[in-house]
Design an enzyme around this catalytic site. Structure first.
Site, PDB file in Angstrom:
ATOM      1  N   SER A  81      50.322   2.398  56.971  1.00 12.47           N
ATOM      2  CA  SER A  81      51.014   2.329  55.684  1.00 12.47           C
ATOM      3  C   SER A  81      50.722   3.534  54.802  1.00 12.47           C
ATOM      4  O   SER A  81      51.568   3.945  54.005  1.00 12.47           O
ATOM      5  CB  SER A  81      50.624   1.042  54.949  1.00 12.47           C
ATOM      6  OG  SER A  81      49.214   0.944  54.821  1.00 12.47           O
ATOM      7  N   ASP A 246      48.585  -2.553  43.893  1.00 13.25           N
ATOM      8  CA  ASP A 246      47.904  -3.541  44.735  1.00 13.25           C
ATOM      9  C   ASP A 246      46.409  -3.247  44.893  1.00 13.25           C
ATOM     10  O   ASP A 246      45.700  -3.978  45.584  1.00 13.25           O
ATOM     11  CB  ASP A 246      48.567  -3.631  46.115  1.00 13.25           C
ATOM     12  CG  ASP A 246      48.510  -2.318  46.901  1.00 13.25           C
ATOM     13  OD1 ASP A 246      47.916  -1.336  46.399  1.00 13.25           O
ATOM     14  OD2 ASP A 246      49.063  -2.284  48.018  1.00 13.25           O
ATOM     15  N   HIS A 249      46.601   0.525  48.253  1.00 16.27           N
ATOM     16  CA  HIS A 249      47.287   1.760  48.623  1.00 16.27           C
ATOM     17  C   HIS A 249      47.211   2.772  47.480  1.00 16.27           C
ATOM     18  O   HIS A 249      47.096   2.393  46.314  1.00 16.27           O
ATOM     19  CB  HIS A 249      48.754   1.468  48.963  1.00 16.27           C
ATOM     20  CG  HIS A 249      48.912   0.630  50.185  1.00 16.27           C
ATOM     21  ND1 HIS A 249      49.073  -0.741  50.131  1.00 16.27           N
ATOM     22  CD2 HIS A 249      48.906   0.962  51.498  1.00 16.27           C
ATOM     23  CE1 HIS A 249      49.163  -1.215  51.362  1.00 16.27           C
ATOM     24  NE2 HIS A 249      49.067  -0.209  52.209  1.00 16.27           N
TER      25      HIS A 249
END
Length: 338
Positions: A81, A246, A249
């Site tokens: 990610s 979040d 990240h």
């Protein structure tokens, strides 16, 4: 853990990966049992990076440098990610777009970006991603950037298995003719929801894996850049600025910080960076046994390691570089690939 101790652990993990050993886990079984409740709590709060929209950034960057009849450069991003750019809202804020735009500015040539990274991916997904790259009718990329490892730690993948998959991916890409730069496992010990003593264990596991990744990558002809900056001291000091909503990240500013660390090595791999490929003693650069170079790089974010000398009595040697960084800015929208 000292640099020499980390070097020994990294050598052991890399050797296990090369010769098929199962390898010990990064965290002892007893510690895992004691910390199970905290792990579950942290996972509920952090998540595993497998959901959320990722902006599409594929296309051509630096089209102002387009000259009819001249070939541009091809950059491909692989990994998880972080490589995909999860956590930002605009394509120009993703690491792929930032690197493509920065590379175009340095090379003064357009750069075609393709990103095959998969949010939530572990190192065993690299086989699929490399197959996507090499099975494409398009020419082999000039350079590939891989960012992987965080999910291996959080899912407790055996480090020897993790390094084995990464080494195989680098070998396939190098054999095909692409330069390869790997952003090693970031420091997970600074994620806000993770508390002590899990925080200390996460940091230790991250650095051990990063060092072992470096050995495996360098032995296959790639270069590494330590990504401790991605979730390391700078992020720890500025969590609201450099982490996304979040708290896991990176934010747009965080991705820009990471891209600044990786861009010089990407350019150097293509012979484009305006620095000599020899150590600068004033920046504590030098030739070291690869395991020691890997351990030092894991402790200091933004450090590059690349193969330097044939194997000697102490094993293969590497060049440890601390390149000057260039500020990168949000990329202009890409032009669709022809």
């Amino acid at each position: 853990m000292t640099s020499m101790s980390r070097a020994r652990v990294a050598r052991r993990i890399a050797a296990g990966a090369a010769y098929g050993g199962g390898g010990a886990g990064l965290v002892g079984a007893a510690a895992v049992g004691l910390l199970l409740a905290e792990v579950q709590m942290a996972r509920r709060r952090v998540g595993n990076g497998s959901s959320g929209r990722v902006p599409m950034a594929d296309g051509v960057y630096g089209h102002a440098y387009d000259v009819p009849g001249e070939q541009g450069l091809r950059l491909t991003i692989l990994g998880d990610s972080t490589a995909a750019g999860q956590g930002v809202h605009r394509s120009g804020q993703t690491p792929g777009a930032l690197l493509a735009s920065g590379l175009a500015a340095v090379a003064e040539r357009p750069v075609e970006l393709r990103n095959v990274a998969q949010p939530g991916a572990q190192s065993d997904d690299l086989d699929r991603q490399v197959a996507l790259v090499l099975s494409s009718p398009a020419p082999v990329p000039d350079v590939c950037v891989i960012m992987i490892g965080a999910n291996d730690v959080t899912h407790r993948m055996p480090p020897t298995r993790s390094v084995r998959h990464l080494s195989a991916a680098v070998r396939r890409l190098r054999t095909a003719g692409a330069e390869v730069v790997v952003g090693t496992c970031p420091d997970l010990g600074t994620i806000e929801p993770v508390q002590q003593p899990l925080r200390w264990l996460a940091r230790r596991a991250s650095r051990q894996l990063a060092a072992a990744q470096t050995i495996g990558v360098v032995e296959q002809g790639g270069r590494t850049v330590s990504l401790g900056d991605l979730l390391g001291p700078e992020f720890e000091a500025n969590p609201r600025e450099l982490f996304g909503p979040d708290n896991y990240h990176p934010s747009a500013e965080g991705y820009a910080t990471a891209a600044m660390a990786v861009l010089p090595t990407v350019c150097a791999a293509l012979g484009l960076w305006p620095e000599e490929e020899r150590p600068d003693v004033s920046r504590r650069e030098g030739f070291l046994p690869v395991a020691r170079a890997a351990a030092e790089a894991a402790s200091e974010a933004g450090t590059e390691v690349t193969a330097a000398m044939p194997t000697g009595p102490r094993g293969p040697w590497a060049l440890l570089k601390r390149r000057r960084r260039r500020r990168v800015h949000e990329a202009e929208p890409a032009r669709p690939t022809a």
